[in-house]
Motif scaffolding. Structure first.
Motif, short mmCIF file in Angstrom:
data_model
loop_
_atom_site.label_atom_id
_atom_site.label_comp_id
_atom_site.label_asym_id
_atom_site.label_seq_id
_atom_site.Cartn_x
_atom_site.Cartn_y
_atom_site.Cartn_z
N ALA A 46 26.42 68.07 68.51
CA ALA A 46 27.03 67.37 67.37
C ALA A 46 27.61 66.03 67.82
O ALA A 46 27.51 65.03 67.09
CB ALA A 46 28.11 68.24 66.72
N ALA A 47 28.21 65.98 69.01
CA ALA A 47 28.77 64.73 69.52
C ALA A 47 27.68 63.67 69.66
O ALA A 47 27.87 62.52 69.25
CB ALA A 47 29.48 64.95 70.85
N ARG A 48 26.53 64.07 70.21
CA ARG A 48 25.41 63.13 70.32
C ARG A 48 24.95 62.67 68.95
O ARG A 48 24.68 61.49 68.72
CB ARG A 48 24.26 63.76 71.10
N ARG A 49 24.86 63.63 68.02
CA ARG A 49 24.40 63.32 66.66
C ARG A 49 25.33 62.31 65.98
O ARG A 49 24.89 61.32 65.40
CB ARG A 49 24.32 64.60 65.84
N TYR A 50 26.63 62.54 66.05
CA TYR A 50 27.59 61.65 65.40
C TYR A 50 27.70 60.31 66.13
O TYR A 50 27.92 59.27 65.49
CB TYR A 50 28.95 62.31 65.23
N ARG A 51 27.53 60.30 67.45
CA ARG A 51 27.53 59.04 68.20
C ARG A 51 26.32 58.20 67.78
O ARG A 51 26.44 57.00 67.52
CB ARG A 51 27.49 59.32 69.70
N ASP A 52 25.16 58.84 67.69
CA ASP A 52 23.95 58.13 67.26
C ASP A 52 24.10 57.61 65.83
O ASP A 52 23.69 56.49 65.53
CB ASP A 52 22.72 59.04 67.36
N GLN A 53 24.68 58.43 64.95
CA GLN A 53 24.88 58.02 63.56
C GLN A 53 25.82 56.81 63.49
O GLN A 53 25.56 55.86 62.76
CB GLN A 53 25.44 59.17 62.72
N ALA A 54 26.89 56.85 64.26
CA ALA A 54 27.82 55.72 64.27
C ALA A 54 27.12 54.46 64.79
O ALA A 54 27.31 53.36 64.23
CB ALA A 54 29.05 56.04 65.11
N ASP A 55 26.32 54.61 65.83
CA ASP A 55 25.58 53.45 66.36
C ASP A 55 24.62 52.89 65.32
O ASP A 55 24.52 51.67 65.15
CB ASP A 55 24.81 53.85 67.63
N ARG A 56 23.90 53.77 64.63
CA ARG A 56 22.96 53.32 63.59
C ARG A 56 23.72 52.61 62.47
O ARG A 56 23.29 51.55 62.00
CB ARG A 56 22.16 54.49 63.03
N ASN A 57 24.82 53.19 62.04
CA ASN A 57 25.60 52.58 60.95
C ASN A 57 26.20 51.24 61.39
O ASN A 57 26.24 50.30 60.59
CB ASN A 57 26.67 53.53 60.45
N ALA A 58 26.64 51.15 62.63
CA ALA A 58 27.16 49.88 63.13
C ALA A 58 26.06 48.83 63.16
O ALA A 58 26.27 47.68 62.74
CB ALA A 58 27.76 50.06 64.52
N ALA A 59 24.88 49.22 63.62
CA ALA A 59 23.75 48.28 63.67
C ALA A 59 23.33 47.83 62.27
O ALA A 59 22.82 46.72 62.10
CB ALA A 59 22.57 48.92 64.40
N SER A 60 23.55 48.69 61.28
CA SER A 60 23.18 48.36 59.89
C SER A 60 24.35 47.77 59.11
O SER A 60 24.25 47.59 57.90
CB SER A 60 22.69 49.63 59.18
N SER A 61 25.45 47.51 59.78
CA SER A 61 26.66 46.94 59.15
C SER A 61 27.23 47.83 58.05
O SER A 61 27.78 47.32 57.07
CB SER A 61 26.37 45.53 58.61
#
Length: 112
Positions: A46-61
């Protein structure tokens, strides 16, 4: 009062609010001791999943406080080493302080 212990805007109010909540918890439940319940593989995933999601959302502003908090919470739940767990819990608390500060600033800017 007491000497200025906090220099980051909003942290003193946050700490005082946390202290008030802790006093209410102590009054209601007394001192509590529980196992950590952390370090399970499901939390690492779950930590990897949420870290990846945060990275994707940051990249997409479109990064939201929700993304940041969930990433930190699941990183905390994935940790089993007590010193690292403590550090992760502090990161969760700092994110909560930042989010509350942001909410308070928005409320102050909107007098309606």
């Amino acid at each position: 009062m007491y000497p200025a212990l906090f220099t980051t805007p909003g942290v003193r109010d946050f700490a005082e609010s946390v202290d008030q909540e802790r006093q209410a918890q102590l009054k209601k439940f007394g001192d509590q001791e529980h196992p950590d319940g952390t370090g399970l593989p499901v939390y690492e995933h779950a930590a990897r999943r949420y870290r990846d999601q945060a990275d994707r959302n940051a990249a997409s502003s479109v990064l939201a406080w929700r993304d940041i908090l969930l990433e930190e919470v699941y990183e905390t739940l994935a940790e089993s080493d007590p010193a690292k767990l403590r550090a992760e819990l502090l990161q969760v608390a700092a994110v909560c302080a930042a989010w509350i500060w942001d909410l308070d600033q928005r409320s102050a800017a909107d007098p309606s």
